[in-house]
Design a protein around this motif. Structure first.
Motif, PDB file in Angstrom:
ATOM      1  N   PRO A  40       8.015 -25.239  17.303  1.00  0.00           N
ATOM      2  CA  PRO A  40       7.688 -26.662  17.208  1.00  0.00           C
ATOM      3  C   PRO A  40       6.298 -26.838  16.597  1.00  0.00           C
ATOM      4  O   PRO A  40       5.373 -26.082  16.906  1.00  0.00           O
ATOM      5  N   HIS A  41       6.193 -27.790  15.678  1.00  0.00           N
ATOM      6  CA  HIS A  41       4.902 -28.090  15.042  1.00  0.00           C
ATOM      7  C   HIS A  41       4.249 -29.267  15.763  1.00  0.00           C
ATOM      8  O   HIS A  41       4.961 -30.179  16.198  1.00  0.00           O
ATOM      9  N   ILE A  42       2.932 -29.259  15.879  1.00  0.00           N
ATOM     10  CA  ILE A  42       2.232 -30.363  16.560  1.00  0.00           C
ATOM     11  C   ILE A  42       2.426 -31.699  15.851  1.00  0.00           C
ATOM     12  O   ILE A  42       2.272 -32.753  16.457  1.00  0.00           O
ATOM     13  N   TYR A  46       9.556 -28.393  12.932  1.00  0.00           N
ATOM     14  CA  TYR A  46       9.371 -26.975  13.254  1.00  0.00           C
ATOM     15  C   TYR A  46       8.740 -26.285  12.052  1.00  0.00           C
ATOM     16  O   TYR A  46       8.917 -26.729  10.908  1.00  0.00           O
ATOM     17  N   PHE A  47       8.034 -25.179  12.296  1.00  0.00           N
ATOM     18  CA  PHE A  47       7.445 -24.443  11.176  1.00  0.00           C
ATOM     19  C   PHE A  47       7.345 -22.966  11.512  1.00  0.00           C
ATOM     20  O   PHE A  47       7.412 -22.556  12.680  1.00  0.00           O
ATOM     21  N   ALA A  48       7.186 -22.172  10.463  1.00  0.00           N
ATOM     22  CA  ALA A  48       6.794 -20.763  10.615  1.00  0.00           C
ATOM     23  C   ALA A  48       5.897 -20.420   9.438  1.00  0.00           C
ATOM     24  O   ALA A  48       6.219 -20.772   8.283  1.00  0.00           O
ATOM     25  N   GLU A  49       4.777 -19.787   9.717  1.00  0.00           N
ATOM     26  CA  GLU A  49       3.941 -19.314   8.621  1.00  0.00           C
ATOM     27  C   GLU A  49       4.605 -18.090   8.033  1.00  0.00           C
ATOM     28  O   GLU A  49       4.863 -17.117   8.733  1.00  0.00           O
ATOM     29  N   THR A  50       4.914 -18.123   6.737  1.00  0.00           N
ATOM     30  CA  THR A  50       5.655 -17.040   6.082  1.00  0.00           C
ATOM     31  C   THR A  50       4.744 -16.167   5.242  1.00  0.00           C
ATOM     32  O   THR A  50       5.133 -15.069   4.845  1.00  0.00           O
ATOM     33  N   ASP A  51       3.558 -16.642   4.924  1.00  0.00           N
ATOM     34  CA  ASP A  51       2.622 -15.857   4.111  1.00  0.00           C
ATOM     35  C   ASP A  51       1.204 -16.329   4.368  1.00  0.00           C
ATOM     36  O   ASP A  51       0.959 -17.543   4.520  1.00  0.00           O
ATOM     37  N   ARG A  52       0.310 -15.365   4.449  1.00  0.00           N
ATOM     38  CA  ARG A  52      -1.134 -15.669   4.477  1.00  0.00           C
ATOM     39  C   ARG A  52      -1.794 -14.660   3.556  1.00  0.00           C
ATOM     40  O   ARG A  52      -1.779 -13.461   3.833  1.00  0.00           O
ATOM     41  N   ASP A  53      -2.303 -15.123   2.451  1.00  0.00           N
ATOM     42  CA  ASP A  53      -2.922 -14.235   1.464  1.00  0.00           C
ATOM     43  C   ASP A  53      -4.081 -13.478   2.114  1.00  0.00           C
ATOM     44  O   ASP A  53      -4.970 -14.108   2.700  1.00  0.00           O
ATOM     45  N   SER A  87      -4.513 -18.589   0.212  1.00  0.00           N
ATOM     46  CA  SER A  87      -3.398 -19.531   0.369  1.00  0.00           C
ATOM     47  C   SER A  87      -2.599 -19.172   1.608  1.00  0.00           C
ATOM     48  O   SER A  87      -2.696 -18.046   2.104  1.00  0.00           O
ATOM     49  N   THR A  88      -1.841 -20.136   2.122  1.00  0.00           N
ATOM     50  CA  THR A  88      -0.841 -19.869   3.159  1.00  0.00           C
ATOM     51  C   THR A  88       0.433 -20.609   2.785  1.00  0.00           C
ATOM     52  O   THR A  88       0.384 -21.625   2.071  1.00  0.00           O
ATOM     53  N   SER A  89       1.550 -20.089   3.272  1.00  0.00           N
ATOM     54  CA  SER A  89       2.831 -20.766   3.068  1.00  0.00           C
ATOM     55  C   SER A  89       3.565 -20.881   4.396  1.00  0.00           C
ATOM     56  O   SER A  89       3.430 -20.005   5.252  1.00  0.00           O
ATOM     57  N   ILE A  90       4.309 -21.958   4.536  1.00  0.00           N
ATOM     58  CA  ILE A  90       5.152 -22.151   5.718  1.00  0.00           C
ATOM     59  C   ILE A  90       6.533 -22.648   5.299  1.00  0.00           C
ATOM     60  O   ILE A  90       6.697 -23.245   4.228  1.00  0.00           O
ATOM     61  N   PHE A  91       7.523 -22.370   6.162  1.00  0.00           N
ATOM     62  CA  PHE A  91       8.739 -23.170   6.195  1.00  0.00           C
ATOM     63  C   PHE A  91       8.454 -24.363   7.082  1.00  0.00           C
ATOM     64  O   PHE A  91       7.742 -24.238   8.091  1.00  0.00           O
ATOM     65  N   GLY A 204      -5.985 -21.553   2.179  1.00  0.00           N
ATOM     66  CA  GLY A 204      -5.056 -21.442   3.292  1.00  0.00           C
ATOM     67  C   GLY A 204      -5.379 -22.340   4.476  1.00  0.00           C
ATOM     68  O   GLY A 204      -6.515 -22.721   4.710  1.00  0.00           O
ATOM     69  N   PHE A 205      -4.323 -22.642   5.233  1.00  0.00           N
ATOM     70  CA  PHE A 205      -4.411 -23.564   6.368  1.00  0.00           C
ATOM     71  C   PHE A 205      -5.343 -23.042   7.460  1.00  0.00           C
ATOM     72  O   PHE A 205      -5.285 -21.872   7.841  1.00  0.00           O
ATOM     73  N   GLU A 206      -6.178 -23.940   7.987  1.00  0.00           N
ATOM     74  CA  GLU A 206      -6.916 -23.723   9.244  1.00  0.00           C
ATOM     75  C   GLU A 206      -6.845 -25.023  10.036  1.00  0.00           C
ATOM     76  O   GLU A 206      -6.924 -26.109   9.445  1.00  0.00           O
ATOM     77  N   TYR A 207      -6.735 -24.895  11.359  1.00  0.00           N
ATOM     78  CA  TYR A 207      -6.724 -26.118  12.185  1.00  0.00           C
ATOM     79  C   TYR A 207      -7.977 -26.958  11.961  1.00  0.00           C
ATOM     80  O   TYR A 207      -7.941 -28.186  12.036  1.00  0.00           O
ATOM     81  N   SER A 208      -9.114 -26.303  11.658  1.00  0.00           N
ATOM     82  CA  SER A 208     -10.357 -27.068  11.479  1.00  0.00           C
ATOM     83  C   SER A 208     -10.345 -27.899  10.189  1.00  0.00           C
ATOM     84  O   SER A 208     -11.223 -28.732   9.986  1.00  0.00           O
TER      85      SER A 208
HETATM   86  N1  GUN Z   1      -0.308 -23.637  12.096  1.00  0.00           N
HETATM   87  C1  GUN Z   1      -0.096 -24.871  12.583  1.00  0.00           C
HETATM   88  N2  GUN Z   1       0.192 -25.718  11.608  1.00  0.00           N
HETATM   89  C2  GUN Z   1       0.185 -25.006  10.490  1.00  0.00           C
HETATM   90  C3  GUN Z   1       0.430 -25.353   9.151  1.00  0.00           C
HETATM   91  O1  GUN Z   1       0.710 -26.494   8.812  1.00  0.00           O
HETATM   92  N3  GUN Z   1       0.326 -24.337   8.263  1.00  0.00           N
HETATM   93  C4  GUN Z   1       0.013 -23.063   8.625  1.00  0.00           C
HETATM   94  N4  GUN Z   1      -0.072 -22.128   7.668  1.00  0.00           N
HETATM   95  N5  GUN Z   1      -0.215 -22.733   9.867  1.00  0.00           N
HETATM   96  C5  GUN Z   1      -0.132 -23.691  10.786  1.00  0.00           C
END
Ligand code: GUN
Length: 236
Positions: A40-42, A46-53, A87-91, A204-208
Motif C-alpha cells: 500500500p502506498h501512503i 499500491y507500489f513497489a520500487e523496481t529500480d534504484r540507480d 533515478s528510481t522506478s516504481i510500479f 531518485g525518490f526520497e520522502y524528504s
Molecule cells: N517509497 C514511497 N513512495 C515511493 C515512491 O513514490 N517512489 C519510490 N521510489 N519509493 C517510494
C-alpha cells in the motif's frame, strides 16, 4: 453542471468510492499484488520500487536550486543530504478498493508509462506561481486521461515536472463522464486489473522530496469552485 477545471467536462468526481478502510482485494488483484510484490502506498494505491540507480548524483534541490519551488525546505540530514540516487522506478497500481492517488508533489520530475487500465490525472501547476499565488492569482489546473485510446487523446506516457501537485483516480474502460447515471458494475467493465503504470523519478525518490497538498494550500492555489471540485482528492 460543468467542471470548474475544463468547460468540456462534467465535474470531476470519483468513479469508484474511496473507502477509508478498503475491503480485501478480489483474488485476481490480490494475486497481482503478490506477484509484483506491491505494498500500500501512503498516497493510495499500491507500489513497489523496481529500480534504484546505484549512481549517486549531487542533490539538485539544495539552496541555490535554479527553481525556488524545488529548493529543500528541510534542513540537511546527518548525511548532509548532499546526494540523490540518479533515478528510481516504481510500479504503481490503482484498484477499485484503492482507486485514488491523493494530492501530493515530488521535487523530482516523474516520467509515467501505462501498462494497462485507464485513469484520470489532475495537475496543479503550483511551480508556475509564487507562494500564495502570482499577485493573488491562481495556478493553472490541467487534467487528462491516461489509457490506450490514443486516437481519442488518451496518453500512454506522461511527464509531471517537479514541484507540481498531482492526483489520479481509476476510471473504467467505458465512456467516462457522459453524464449518465450508470451503475458501478457497468462503469467498471475492463477495470478488473486496475490501472498499472510505471513511474521513473529523476533524481531518485526520497520522502524528504515528497509532500502532500493540504486543504488550505489547495484553496490558495485554485479558485473556490475548483477547490470544491478537487477537495475529494485530498489525503483523507
Ligand atoms: N517509497 C514511497 N513512495 C515511493 C515512491 O513514490 N517512489 C519510490 N521510489 N519509493 C517510494
Amino acid at each position: 453542471p460543468r467542471s470548474a477545471i475544463s468547460p468540456t467536462l462534467a465535474p470531476l468526481r470519483p468513479m469508484y468510492a474511496c473507502p477509508t478502510t478498503p475491503a480485501p482485494e478480489p483474488p485476481s488483484t490480490a494475486s497481482l499484488i503478490r506477484t509484483l510484490r506491491l505494498q500500500p502506498h501512503i498516497e493510495g494505491g499500491y507500489f513497489a520500487e523496481t529500480d534504484r540507480d546505484p549512481l549517486r548524483v549531487p542533490n539538485p534541490f539544495l539552496a541555490r536550486s535554479p527553481s525556488p519551488t524545488l529548493q529543500t525546505a528541510r534542513p540537511a540530514g546527518k548525511d548532509g543530504d548532499a546526494t540523490r540516487s540518479a533515478s528510481t522506478s516504481i510500479f504503481y497500481l490503482l484498484t477499485k478498493e484503492r482507486p485514488l492517488g491523493a494530492w501530493h508533489r515530488n521535487r523530482g520530475r516523474t516520467v509515467h508509462t501505462l501498462h494497462w487500465g485507464r485513469g484520470r490525472y489532475v495537475v496543479i501547476h503550483a511551480d508556475e506561481v509564487g507562494e500564495g499565488g502570482v499577485e493573488g492569482g491562481k495556478a493553472r489546473v490541467e487534467t487528462f486521461v491516461v489509457g490506450r485510446n490514443v486516437e481519442k487523446g488518451e496518453r500512454l506516457q506522461w511527464v509531471v515536472e517537479g514541484g507540481k501537485y498531482k492526483a489520479s483516480f481509476l476510471l473504467g474502460e467505458e465512456e467516462e463522464e457522459e453524464e449518465e447515471d450508470e451503475d458501478e458494475e457497468d462503469e467498471g467493465k475492463g477495470s478488473e486489473r486496475g490501472l498499472l503504470i510505471s513511474e521513473t523519478v529523476v533524481p531518485g525518490f526520497e520522502y524528504s522530496d515528497h509532500d502532500f497538498l493540504r486543504p488550505d494550500r489547495l484553496r490558495e492555489l485554485v479558485t473556490p469552485e475548483q477547490a470544491e471540485e478537487l477537495a475529494w482528492m485530498l489525503r483523507s
